[in-house]
Design a protein around this motif. Structure first.
Motif, PDB file in Angstrom:
ATOM      1  N   UNK A   9     -29.445  18.046  37.331  1.00 43.40           N
ATOM      2  CA  UNK A   9     -28.808  16.843  37.852  1.00 43.40           C
ATOM      3  C   UNK A   9     -27.684  17.206  38.814  1.00 43.40           C
ATOM      4  N   UNK A  10     -27.369  16.269  39.705  1.00 41.64           N
ATOM      5  CA  UNK A  10     -26.327  16.503  40.708  1.00 41.64           C
ATOM      6  C   UNK A  10     -25.567  15.205  40.951  1.00 41.64           C
ATOM      7  N   UNK A  11     -24.668  15.226  41.916  1.00 45.54           N
ATOM      8  CA  UNK A  11     -23.894  14.049  42.266  1.00 45.54           C
ATOM      9  C   UNK A  11     -24.483  13.315  43.453  1.00 45.54           C
ATOM     10  N   UNK A  12     -23.824  12.198  43.815  1.00 42.25           N
ATOM     11  CA  UNK A  12     -24.335  11.377  44.909  1.00 42.25           C
ATOM     12  C   UNK A  12     -23.177  10.634  45.578  1.00 42.25           C
ATOM     13  N   UNK A  13     -23.489   9.967  46.677  1.00 40.37           N
ATOM     14  CA  UNK A  13     -22.544   9.109  47.362  1.00 40.37           C
ATOM     15  C   UNK A  13     -22.963   7.651  47.165  1.00 40.37           C
ATOM     16  N   UNK A  14     -22.019   6.805  46.799  1.00 34.37           N
ATOM     17  CA  UNK A  14     -22.256   5.366  46.836  1.00 34.37           C
ATOM     18  C   UNK A  14     -21.909   4.881  48.233  1.00 34.37           C
ATOM     19  N   UNK A  26     -21.164  12.463  37.257  1.00 33.34           N
ATOM     20  CA  UNK A  26     -20.753  12.637  35.869  1.00 33.34           C
ATOM     21  C   UNK A  26     -20.804  14.129  35.571  1.00 33.34           C
ATOM     22  N   UNK A  27     -19.655  14.700  35.228  1.00 33.77           N
ATOM     23  CA  UNK A  27     -19.616  16.117  34.879  1.00 33.77           C
ATOM     24  C   UNK A  27     -19.687  16.229  33.354  1.00 33.77           C
ATOM     25  N   UNK A  54     -23.917   9.825  28.209  1.00 35.34           N
ATOM     26  CA  UNK A  54     -23.463   9.437  29.550  1.00 35.34           C
ATOM     27  C   UNK A  54     -24.472   9.684  30.662  1.00 35.34           C
ATOM     28  N   UNK A  55     -25.635  10.258  30.324  1.00 32.87           N
ATOM     29  CA  UNK A  55     -26.543  10.700  31.377  1.00 32.87           C
ATOM     30  C   UNK A  55     -27.763   9.846  31.629  1.00 32.87           C
ATOM     31  N   UNK A  91     -33.752  21.580  28.222  1.00 32.34           N
ATOM     32  CA  UNK A  91     -32.641  22.376  28.750  1.00 32.34           C
ATOM     33  C   UNK A  91     -32.181  21.703  30.041  1.00 32.34           C
ATOM     34  N   UNK A  92     -30.887  21.359  30.089  1.00 29.74           N
ATOM     35  CA  UNK A  92     -30.343  20.586  31.208  1.00 29.74           C
ATOM     36  C   UNK A  92     -29.257  21.393  31.907  1.00 29.74           C
ATOM     37  N   UNK A  93     -29.309  21.413  33.221  1.00 27.46           N
ATOM     38  CA  UNK A  93     -28.322  22.122  34.032  1.00 27.46           C
ATOM     39  C   UNK A  93     -27.784  21.148  35.077  1.00 27.46           C
ATOM     40  N   UNK A  94     -26.510  21.285  35.404  1.00 23.82           N
ATOM     41  CA  UNK A  94     -25.913  20.441  36.444  1.00 23.82           C
ATOM     42  C   UNK A  94     -25.353  21.305  37.566  1.00 23.82           C
TER      43      UNK A  94
END
Length: 320
Positions: free
Chosen positions: A117-122, A134-135, A151-152, A195-198
């Motif tokens: 998962x990663x971040x984004x722009x609104x 979300x970290x 939270x994910x 297994x989840x990585x950010x």
């Protein structure tokens, strides 16, 4: 190309105004071993023709035209047709950074991850572009399962997911559940303890549209019932005591959403809060703006709670 490493599924319905921006961002991706599955869900504008145009000029694009069945139906069609080792959704009114899918895939491969998962722009119509991510808590570079569960859920367009995870958890979209469909599919996938990585990167552009007939602008009771479908599924499948905070939070979110509903059934709301949000349940959890709003709903008549929402809560909700 028979076995791409990544499949990007794009549900399309009457987004011709924004569709070229989306498809151009896909065409410019640095990851070459990729396919794009465009699911035209019975569009009545030029969206279907635009999809066909891109497919004629770029073999990575495949188009499926189907009778309108809703967002979950279109996403399920894309999922069924995907050939890639990993799958991700891209909404047809959004767009991606050129290196988005390469970054996600290389991270997944290097860490043997099931989800990255990663971040984004609104992106707002007034020109503002706000970073969102979300970290999650981590241990040895792997995301904490319970924090991600809490939270994910949601935002499938920033989650690259291994196709085999769908298969081993038998996870599919629920046709007709077009509100909270993201959360529901993530809850299903998490049953497989992936297994989840950010990665701390903002790679996606989420267009925030206000006005019109979108779910978030004209919420009706039918959408609340869909939220409760997801809530009921969560309660049925995550029964251990350790999951109670997650379930409590989802109940709070349903109660808060009811404050936006145009055709609210107040009897439904009172019954839901009486059975799912008792005072003992609310006070045990972490204090938040949403839990405060639920307290007002329980204490005051609904018209008073709505007035408070209109004067306080929109500034948090609209720009989060």
């Amino acid at each position: 190309m028979s076995h791409p490493v990544v499949s990007v599924t794009v549900p399309v319905y009457n987004t011709s105004k924004y569709l070229r921006t989306c498809l151009d961002s896909l065409r410019m991706q640095t990851l070459k071993d990729i396919e794009y599955i465009l699911v035209d869900d019975g569009s009545t504008d030029d969206s279907g023709l635009i999809c066909d145009e891109y497919a004629r000029t770029d073999s990575r694009f495949r188009v499926i035209h189907q009778k309108n069945g809703g967002l979950a139906s279109a996403r399920q069609t894309g999922l069924q047709q995907a050939l890639g080792e990993y799958i991700i959704v891209c909404d047809s009114d959004d767009w991606a950074e050129p290196h988005m899918y390469e970054n996600l895939y290389l991270t997944a491969r290097n860490h043997d991850a099931d989800i990255v998962t990663c971040g984004y722009y609104s992106e707002y119509s007034d020109g503002r572009s706000l970073k969102k991510q979300v970290f999650f808590k981590e241990k040895d570079g792997v995301v904490d399962f319970f924090d991600f569960l809490h939270r994910g859920a949601g935002s499938s367009w920033v989650k690259l997911i291994r196709k085999s995870l769908y298969e081993r958890t038998n996870s599919t979209y629920e046709i007709g559940i077009n509100f909270s469909e993201d959360a529901l599919i993530i809850y299903k996938l998490l049953k497989g303890r992936p297994k989840i990585v950010q990665i701390p990167a903002y790679l996606y552009h989420y267009r925030r549209l206000y006005g019109g007939a979108s779910y978030t602008n004209s919420i009706r009771m039918s959408y609340v019932f869909q939220l409760q479908f997801t809530y009921n599924w969560l309660k049925k499948n995550y029964t251990a005591a350790e999951y109670r905070p997650v379930i409590r939070q989802k109940a709070i979110e349903i109660a808060v959403v009811c404050l936006h509903v145009i055709d609210l059934d107040e009897l439904y709301l009172r019954k839901f809060m009486s059975s799912e949000l008792k005072w003992t349940t609310i006070v045990r959890g972490r204090l938040s703006l949403k839990s405060i709003m639920v307290c007002f709903e329980k204490i005051f008549p609904l018209c008073v709670a709505r007035t408070i929402l209109k004067t306080v809560y929109p500034f948090v909700y609209r720009y989060r």
